[in-house]
Design an enzyme around this catalytic site. Structure first.
Site, PDB file in Angstrom:
ATOM      1  N   SER A   1      -0.268   5.610   1.849  1.00 57.53           N
ATOM      2  CA  SER A   1      -0.924   6.903   2.054  1.00 57.53           C
ATOM      3  C   SER A   1      -0.329   7.955   1.131  1.00 57.53           C
ATOM      4  O   SER A   1       0.874   7.929   0.835  1.00 57.53           O
ATOM      5  CB  SER A   1      -0.743   7.357   3.509  1.00 57.53           C
TER       6      SER A   1
ATOM      7  N   TYR B   1       5.155   9.458  10.016  1.00 60.04           N
ATOM      8  CA  TYR B   1       4.158   8.785   9.177  1.00 60.04           C
ATOM      9  C   TYR B   1       4.551   8.869   7.707  1.00 60.04           C
ATOM     10  O   TYR B   1       4.557   7.857   6.992  1.00 60.04           O
ATOM     11  CB  TYR B   1       2.784   9.416   9.403  1.00 60.04           C
TER      12      TYR B   1
END
Length: 238
Positions: free
Chosen positions: A145, A158
């Site tokens: 990501s 994250y």
């Protein structure tokens, strides 16, 4: 690259019950690969299997929690015992966690997010490297990501886990630079119409976002036996 022939090749996709994993598993099967589809959600896997069969493809469903003590390792052994190789590994499963100040993240959330996003892929490398090396052209693709680079506020677990994933994969890739048979790359998919995106941005209209299937031309290049890219972070440009 979209017109790719994967007949006779074996692909394993984690997080295949929805989102990017679901879409890519279906495309892999359409291209001729036999897909080993793993996810926690049995219903999502069965729906995927129906779609794959309707498209003329084949799949093996493996309901599995990536945080289980030895599920990944057992699957690695099963793949070697049954097929003797693995041509494609698409490590897609991910966990967002709660978007909250770093100082308020509880230990359990750290364990879950880091466990799914970083430790599970590390275990996959250990479990599936022998099978990937047994292929004539082993290809490993890890869905990461842009959060690994942006490191936005309130996204600490994250972002940290995805940054760790990038370091893990690129380090592993360097171990296989000289032998050249295995190719491993990282994909930043960008903004996609997924449940995770909806959780992170609940006010967004999902219909305004691209469907995960748009990633296939890029993914197909990276899983192709002809792929020469290695150790790269490949970004989808919306």
């Amino acid at each position: 690259m979209t017109d790719i022939d994967l007949n006779g090749r074996l692909a394993l996709v984690s997080g295949a019950s929805r989102g990017i994993g679901y879409a890519m598993a279906l495309e892999l099967a359409k291209a001729g690969a036999h897909v080993i589809a793993t996810a926690r959600t049995q219903g999502g896997l069965e729906e995927l299997d129906d779609k794959i069969k309707a498209a003329g493809g084949t799949a093996t469903l493996v309901p599995m929690d990536l945080l289980s003590e030895d599920g990944i390792e057992q699957l690695g052994q099963i793949v070697m015992d049954r097929w003797g190789k693995l041509d494609i590994l698409l490590a897609n499963a991910g966990a967002l966690g709660e978007l909250t100040p770093a100082a308020q993240v509880k230990a359990k959330q750290w364990q879950t997010v880091v466990g799914v996003n970083l430790i599970a892929p590390a275990r996959m490398i250990r479990a599936f490297e022998p099978a990937l090396l047994a292929s004539d052209a082993g290809r490993a693709v890890f869905i990461s990501s842009g959060a690994a680079e942006s490191r936005r506020a309130f996204w600490a677990p994250y972002a940290a886990s995805k940054a760790g994933l990038d370091a893990l994969v690129q380090s592993w890739a360097k171990e296989h630079e000289t032998e050249g048979k295995l190719k491993a790359n990282i994909v930043y998919p960008g903004v996609m119409r997924t449940i995770m995106r909806a959780k992170a941005f609940p006010g967004e209209d999902p219909k305004s976002l691209p469907h995960p299937s748009v990633l296939w031309p890029m993914i197909s290049e990276l899983v192709s036996p002809a792929c020469t890219r290695h150790g790269e972070i490949v970004k989808y440009e919306n």
